[in-house]
Motif scaffolding. Structure first.
Motif: not given
Length: 610
Positions: A229-231, A274-279, A293-302, A305-308
């Motif tokens: 919400e704050q992001a 946050m990675a998914q929901q905040v562009p 967790i060295p590295q993970r990618y999450v796709t932004n829903d909107k 884009k891949q967020v690291l």
């Protein structure tokens, strides 16, 4: 153990190669010419270095054991080790293209941190050792962690004033106005020869669980919005201010969950959400969960884009290295690629500048933990605590139960009977008769567990104790038996024998909880004569159980704990609560709190243990 000395770029490269753990691996640390800024070129590699959950660790030292820190995986800890890695990467990459961040939980967790909060509190003239260490390392920003609030807002504000970098907490809001009470973000300019500079927006967020865990310190003063919400409010503002790149330092784990259930409308761990929901977020340094967790990618829903995301374990055991490959698109810098890896601090020596800077504070704390804080009227030992009711375990249960009961004052459960569970962790634990030091007390409780209170029925209490009693082997007769003939039973879930730490003793606070454990029968029907205050425990009776976070989260596989309502959770370390209790009471008098409330029997006859 000898360590390599960093002299040249070649040796730095070799050193860094030896430290790599997972993620992008060596590829992430290799020089990538197409990602370098050159006059007339268009690429830039921006490196984000990250630590988190340092928890008051500067040196690779265990104050309670009075020895160098070590664990089963031979990890090393401490900001001084992180400093060596951070300085090596800066020297390899170029300090001007490196940004150094921390994701919170800095000023609590070791006797070093405790000493400068409670024994010699930081002030205008007393500097916090973590502030001194971080200033020497040269952080660009740090996020608040929930444990930053443990010692109250005055200590936190003093710590903040001693930092050379901003302490960010976008979702820590004034109780009345709703305005941020800490900086929400900071903008850092990275100069690029022959190009327009890169503006990096750094946002800091903290898990909203502070509202529960440190209610006594923040209620009526600071409230906490959700991470997502704050992001959604702050990230667009950062972009509007001209940020080409947005990095979030987030004290909230990756995998969505909440130790507090639905007590708050926002999840405790929300970095992936946050990675998914905040562009417009490019990378997230994750903290709070103490995960590697060295590295993970999450796709932004909107945006698609891949967020690291990257989380560097805790206590300074790892340093995150995130490489962001920037390119110019229509004259504007954009992140074209992103990779991450972790560096292992056990491969390098402590940075001499940080180590020397904190030596006086370290020596003070060594004197404190080895100093006398009370006396004991008779020796207490854990030697026989696995087969008979012991004063050592009773003391742990007393301290836990008193803390939970005090926390229930003014709630719906303030009159609910409080029980407590504790395991005989160490057969070698001993508090001597006479003078008692901090280290003596700490030896009773050898883990970093925190305290919770959960709601149980009488039926759940009995089921819990039945599970605990599977620790014992089934025997015939009344003995005498040796301890080994009775304990550490092999079970389907413990093929090598049930460990001592999975045998829990339960006791009452205001009245005794009494029971027999019949080891002549098979597990599942061993608990006999279960009573509270002399009255048989009925299935529908209500109790609050003081329990550690390892058990409450499912450790040991005890029934009912993970789904039981949580009625107390202030994230207090049990070991420190025991130290505080001894410090406050001055005298440990076992006859004042120790009674024989449980016993091993065969049928109805007590057994003899030699």
């Amino acid at each position: 153990m000898s360590h390599p000395v960093i002299r040249t770029s070649a040796s730095r490269r070799q050193l860094l190669a030896m430290t790599v753990i997972g993620g992008a691996g060596l590829a992430g640390l290799a020089t990538a010419p197409d990602a370098e800024a050159k006059p007339g070129g268009k690429g830039l590699r921006l490196t984000v270095l990250g630590t988190t959950d340092l928890h008051g660790n500067v040196y690779n030292w265990d104050y309670f054991k009075n020895a160098e820190y070590d664990d089963a995986k031979h990890n090393d800890v401490g900001a001084a080790k992180c400093a060596t890695l951070i300085k090596a990467v800066r020297a390899e990459r170029g300090a001007d293209t490196c940004i150094t961040l921390d994701a919170g939980d800095t000023i609590q967790g070791t006797p070093l941190a405790y000493y400068f909060a409670k024994i010699e509190p930081i002030s205008a003239t007393v500097k916090h050792p973590m502030a001194l260490a971080m200033n020497e390392i040269g952080y660009d920003a740090a996020a608040l962690g929930n444990h930053e609030f443990n010692y109250g807002l005055d200590i936190l504000r003093t710590f903040e004033s001693q930092l050379d970098h901003p302490l960010l907490g976008a979702n820590a809001l004034d109780w009345h106005s709703g305005k941020a009470v800490f900086p929400s973000y900071t903008l850092k300019t990275v100069k690029v020869p022959g190009h327009k500079p890169v503006t990096v927006g750094i946002v800091g967020l903290v898990t909203p669980g502070v509202a529960i865990w440190d209610k006594a310190n923040v209620d009526g003063k600071v409230k906490f919005n959700g991470i997502v919400e704050q992001a959604k409010i702050v990230v667009p503002e950062v972009k509007k201010r001209g940020a080409d790149v947005v990095v979030v330092s987030c004290h909230s784990g990756m995998d969505t969950s909440s130790s507090y259930g639905d007590s708050l409308p926002y999840p405790e761990n929300a970095s992936t959400l946050m990675a998914q929901q905040v562009p417009d977020i490019d990378a997230i340094l994750v903290g709070h969960a103490h995960q590697e967790i060295p590295q993970r990618y999450v796709t932004n829903d909107k945006t698609g884009k891949q967020v690291l995301l990257s989380e560097p374990l805790c206590w300074g055991e790892r340093v995150t290295v995130m490489d962001l490959g920037l390119e110019k698109v229509r004259g504007q810098w954009q992140v074209a690629s992103a990779t991450a890896t972790l560096l292992n601090s056990n491969t390098v020596p402590e940075d001499p500048a940080v180590a020397a800077l904190l030596r006086p504070q370290h020596q003070k704390v060594l004197s404190y933990v080895n100093g006398v804080i009370g006396t004991c009227t008779q020796e207490m030992t854990g030697a026989r605590a696995v087969v008979e009711d012991s004063a050592a375990v009773d003391l742990i249960n007393l301290v836990q139960a008193e803390a939970v009961k005090a926390g229930l004052a003014g709630t719906a459960d303030e009159k609910t009977p409080v029980l407590s569970i504790a395991a005989p962790f160490s057969r070698t634990a001993s508090i001597p008769k006479g003078d008692v030091t901090v280290r003596d007390v700490a030896g009773l409780y050898i883990y970093d567990n925190t305290l919770l209170g959960i709601k149980f029925t009488g039926a759940q209490v009995k089921a819990y104790l039945e599970t605990s009693a599977t620790y014992f082997k089934q025997v015939n007769g009344t003995g005498p038996f040796t301890i080994d003939q009775l304990t550490n039973a092999v079970t389907p879930t413990a093929p090598n024998g049930t460990p001592d730490y999975n045998y829990d003793v339960m006791g009452g606070l205001d009245a005794p909880l009494t029971y027999d454990i019949d080891v002549s029968v098979a597990p599942g029907s061993r608990i006999k004569n279960l009573a509270y205050a002399g009255k048989p425990v009925a299935d529908g009776d209500s109790f609050v159980i003081a329990i550690n976070n390892y058990r409450q989260s499912g450790g040991g596989g005890f029934p009912g704990v993970t789904t039981a309502p949580v009625v107390y959770n202030r994230q207090n370390e049990i070991r420190q609560l025991i130290i505080d209790w001894v410090t406050a009471n001055k005298v440990i008098d076992p006859p004042a709190f120790h009674t024989i409330d449980w016993r091993l029997v065969s049928g109805s006859t007590p057994i003899t243990v030699s």
